[in-house]
Design a protein around this motif. Structure first.
Motif: not given
Length: 142
Positions: A39-43, A49-53, A77-80
């Motif tokens: 399983f994988s997920v593409m976000i 807003y950045d994602l922080t967790q 980690y940050q996902l900008a």
């Protein structure tokens, strides 16, 4: 030409045709093969807003409600904003269950969403698009 050489020629042509069909399926629809992979997920973070967790985990399974806590992966980690990432969480499942995604954005807002409503083998993939006011999920898991 002998019968043996005709049979060999037909066999070679048959193998070539099968290989061409498999390549055509793979190039035309890679989702077909992805459903058999871990399983994988593409976000895709299309919010402002950045994602922080980011947390993924299992719901259900033979362990009941406790399985969510027993099999989860937290990535801090940050996902900008405007960026994409594909993750392959190391999850474990006994029986049947689902997979959730929980994330916190830079405002401190936390959202939890089911990204695979049913799985027995933790295979396939989901695509998650995060907008300011919605989270859209396309799941192809099994």
């Amino acid at each position: 030409m002998s019968k043996k050489s005709i049979l060999i020629s037909l066999s070679v042509v048959g193998v070539v045709i099968v290989v061409m069909i498999v390549i055509g399926i793979y190039k035309g629809n890679s989702d077909f093969f992805n459903q058999f992979k871990s399983f994988s997920v593409m976000i895709d973070n299309q919010s402002d807003y950045d994602l922080t967790q980011i947390e993924t985990g299992v719901m259900g399974g033979s362990q009941g409600s406790e399985s969510e806590e027993k099999s989860k992966v937290v990535q801090e980690y940050q996902l900008a904003s405007g960026r994409k990432v594909t993750i392959k969480p190391d999850l474990h499942l006994t029986g049947e269950g689902g997979i959730y995604l929980k994330f916190t954005d830079s405002r401190g807002e936390t959202i939890k969403k089911t990204i695979c409503s049913y799985t027995e083998s933790l295979s396939g993939h989901s695509n998650v698009t995060i907008n300011n006011d919605s989270v859209n999920v396309v799941e192809k898991c099994s």
